[in-house]
Write a protein that holds these residues in place. Sequence first.
Motif, PDB file in Angstrom:
ATOM      1  N   VAL A  52       3.546 -10.535  -3.191  1.00  0.00           N
ATOM      2  CA  VAL A  52       2.676 -11.661  -3.512  1.00  0.00           C
ATOM      3  C   VAL A  52       2.693 -11.991  -5.003  1.00  0.00           C
ATOM      4  N   GLN A  53       2.832 -10.988  -5.853  1.00  0.00           N
ATOM      5  CA  GLN A  53       2.819 -11.243  -7.296  1.00  0.00           C
ATOM      6  C   GLN A  53       4.129 -11.839  -7.806  1.00  0.00           C
ATOM      7  N   HIS A  54       5.163 -11.894  -6.955  1.00  0.00           N
ATOM      8  CA  HIS A  54       6.459 -12.422  -7.388  1.00  0.00           C
ATOM      9  C   HIS A  54       6.807 -13.771  -6.760  1.00  0.00           C
ATOM     10  N   ILE A  55       5.891 -14.348  -5.993  1.00  0.00           N
ATOM     11  CA  ILE A  55       6.159 -15.634  -5.346  1.00  0.00           C
ATOM     12  C   ILE A  55       5.057 -16.629  -5.695  1.00  0.00           C
ATOM     13  N   SER A  56       5.345 -17.887  -5.485  1.00  0.00           N
ATOM     14  CA  SER A  56       4.346 -18.919  -5.782  1.00  0.00           C
ATOM     15  C   SER A  56       3.230 -18.881  -4.745  1.00  0.00           C
ATOM     16  N   SER A  57       2.081 -19.430  -5.102  1.00  0.00           N
ATOM     17  CA  SER A  57       0.975 -19.469  -4.150  1.00  0.00           C
ATOM     18  C   SER A  57       1.328 -20.342  -2.945  1.00  0.00           C
ATOM     19  N   GLN A  58       2.123 -21.386  -3.145  1.00  0.00           N
ATOM     20  CA  GLN A  58       2.551 -22.237  -2.038  1.00  0.00           C
ATOM     21  C   GLN A  58       3.458 -21.459  -1.076  1.00  0.00           C
ATOM     22  N   THR A  59       4.386 -20.689  -1.622  1.00  0.00           N
ATOM     23  CA  THR A  59       5.256 -19.865  -0.774  1.00  0.00           C
ATOM     24  C   THR A  59       4.435 -18.838  -0.020  1.00  0.00           C
ATOM     25  N   ALA A  60       3.488 -18.208  -0.695  1.00  0.00           N
ATOM     26  CA  ALA A  60       2.623 -17.225  -0.037  1.00  0.00           C
ATOM     27  C   ALA A  60       1.867 -17.866   1.121  1.00  0.00           C
ATOM     28  N   THR A  90       2.649 -20.662   2.869  1.00  0.00           N
ATOM     29  CA  THR A  90       3.462 -21.198   3.966  1.00  0.00           C
ATOM     30  C   THR A  90       4.419 -20.190   4.587  1.00  0.00           C
ATOM     31  N   GLN A  91       4.858 -19.192   3.802  1.00  0.00           N
ATOM     32  CA  GLN A  91       5.866 -18.254   4.288  1.00  0.00           C
ATOM     33  C   GLN A  91       5.346 -16.833   4.498  1.00  0.00           C
ATOM     34  N   GLY A  92       4.134 -16.568   4.039  1.00  0.00           N
ATOM     35  CA  GLY A  92       3.606 -15.215   4.114  1.00  0.00           C
ATOM     36  C   GLY A  92       3.995 -14.439   2.863  1.00  0.00           C
ATOM     37  N   PHE A  93       3.520 -13.204   2.773  1.00  0.00           N
ATOM     38  CA  PHE A  93       3.764 -12.406   1.577  1.00  0.00           C
ATOM     39  C   PHE A  93       3.569 -10.932   1.887  1.00  0.00           C
ATOM     40  N   LEU A  94       4.085 -10.105   0.993  1.00  0.00           N
ATOM     41  CA  LEU A  94       3.901  -8.655   1.073  1.00  0.00           C
ATOM     42  C   LEU A  94       2.878  -8.235   0.040  1.00  0.00           C
ATOM     43  N   THR A  95       2.100  -7.225   0.385  1.00  0.00           N
ATOM     44  CA  THR A  95       1.063  -6.738  -0.512  1.00  0.00           C
ATOM     45  C   THR A  95       1.423  -5.371  -1.089  1.00  0.00           C
ATOM     46  N   PHE A  96       1.855  -4.457  -0.232  1.00  0.00           N
ATOM     47  CA  PHE A  96       2.151  -3.091  -0.668  1.00  0.00           C
ATOM     48  C   PHE A  96       3.570  -2.989  -1.211  1.00  0.00           C
ATOM     49  N   GLU A  97       3.734  -2.176  -2.262  1.00  0.00           N
ATOM     50  CA  GLU A  97       5.050  -1.933  -2.845  1.00  0.00           C
ATOM     51  C   GLU A  97       5.465  -0.493  -2.558  1.00  0.00           C
ATOM     52  N   TYR A  98       6.496  -0.354  -1.749  1.00  0.00           N
ATOM     53  CA  TYR A  98       7.024   0.959  -1.408  1.00  0.00           C
ATOM     54  C   TYR A  98       8.106   1.355  -2.403  1.00  0.00           C
ATOM     55  N   THR A  99       8.259   2.655  -2.591  1.00  0.00           N
ATOM     56  CA  THR A  99       9.291   3.190  -3.478  1.00  0.00           C
ATOM     57  C   THR A  99      10.369   3.873  -2.633  1.00  0.00           C
ATOM     58  N   ARG A 100      11.480   4.185  -3.266  1.00  0.00           N
ATOM     59  CA  ARG A 100      12.554   4.918  -2.587  1.00  0.00           C
ATOM     60  C   ARG A 100      12.024   6.230  -2.019  1.00  0.00           C
ATOM     61  N   ASP A 101      11.243   6.951  -2.804  1.00  0.00           N
ATOM     62  CA  ASP A 101      10.704   8.237  -2.361  1.00  0.00           C
ATOM     63  C   ASP A 101       9.861   8.074  -1.096  1.00  0.00           C
ATOM     64  N   ILE A 102       8.994   7.071  -1.094  1.00  0.00           N
ATOM     65  CA  ILE A 102       8.145   6.849   0.077  1.00  0.00           C
ATOM     66  C   ILE A 102       8.999   6.490   1.291  1.00  0.00           C
ATOM     67  N   LEU A 103       9.969   5.595   1.104  1.00  0.00           N
ATOM     68  CA  LEU A 103      10.844   5.224   2.228  1.00  0.00           C
ATOM     69  C   LEU A 103      11.596   6.430   2.773  1.00  0.00           C
ATOM     70  N   GLU A 104      12.080   7.269   1.902  1.00  0.00           N
ATOM     71  CA  GLU A 104      12.798   8.466   2.362  1.00  0.00           C
ATOM     72  C   GLU A 104      11.871   9.382   3.155  1.00  0.00           C
ATOM     73  N   ARG A 105      10.612   9.516   2.718  1.00  0.00           N
ATOM     74  CA  ARG A 105       9.655  10.334   3.472  1.00  0.00           C
ATOM     75  C   ARG A 105       9.375   9.700   4.834  1.00  0.00           C
ATOM     76  N   MET A 106       9.234   8.370   4.875  1.00  0.00           N
ATOM     77  CA  MET A 106       8.992   7.681   6.137  1.00  0.00           C
ATOM     78  C   MET A 106      10.178   7.882   7.089  1.00  0.00           C
ATOM     79  N   MET A 107      11.381   7.858   6.552  1.00  0.00           N
ATOM     80  CA  MET A 107      12.595   8.005   7.360  1.00  0.00           C
ATOM     81  C   MET A 107      12.726   9.411   7.952  1.00  0.00           C
ATOM     82  N   THR A 108      12.092  10.408   7.343  1.00  0.00           N
ATOM     83  CA  THR A 108      12.193  11.764   7.892  1.00  0.00           C
ATOM     84  C   THR A 108      11.448  11.888   9.213  1.00  0.00           C
ATOM     85  N   ASP A 109      10.394  11.090   9.408  1.00  0.00           N
ATOM     86  CA  ASP A 109       9.584  11.173  10.625  1.00  0.00           C
ATOM     87  C   ASP A 109       9.960  10.138  11.678  1.00  0.00           C
TER      88      ASP A 109
END
Length: 185
Positions: A26-34, A36-55
Amino acid sequence: MKAFEATVLSPADIDSLLQLQQNNLVQHISSQTAKTQGFLTFEYTRDILERMMTDMSQPVIISEETLVGYALATSIRVGEEIELMRPLVKMASELTLNGSPVSQLRHYFMGQICIREGWRGNGLFDALYAAHKTLFSPYFDCMITEIAVDNLRSQAAHARVGFQKIHTHRDATTEWVVVAWDWRP
């Protein structure tokens, strides 16, 4: 319209997923894009994704060697480890879904879903959720996520797939709707 089939995230595709995520926060897109197109709120990191992938497998759609969509699955265990997910994991244990306490259901959490700009409206959202149901419904009764109340496009898309609202709440900055997709017969 071309039918898309999901695969699962490989370690080699994590950087592509993280870049797609960055482009839709959401902080990287315009309010109009948010709006009409939706937006993401949470920012995941490589470490978090790797932990998610283990399960759990992480459904993605790749077309012509480009990651064009993803839908992150988060186990309760990993959700409890991730600061951003911890409040939802705790809250869900106190909610009910169609008369059943969530704490007594086999459940997991949708971490985030995103479709690349230019690919939206082509069935990828539905294909990613179909992959979730195929991969996880033998082991889980339902999937739970939360959506910012002002993300109307995401709320409508989730309702179309089969999610139902089970709770609303406000944290320090945002009002959220908690939704669940009940796979029980």
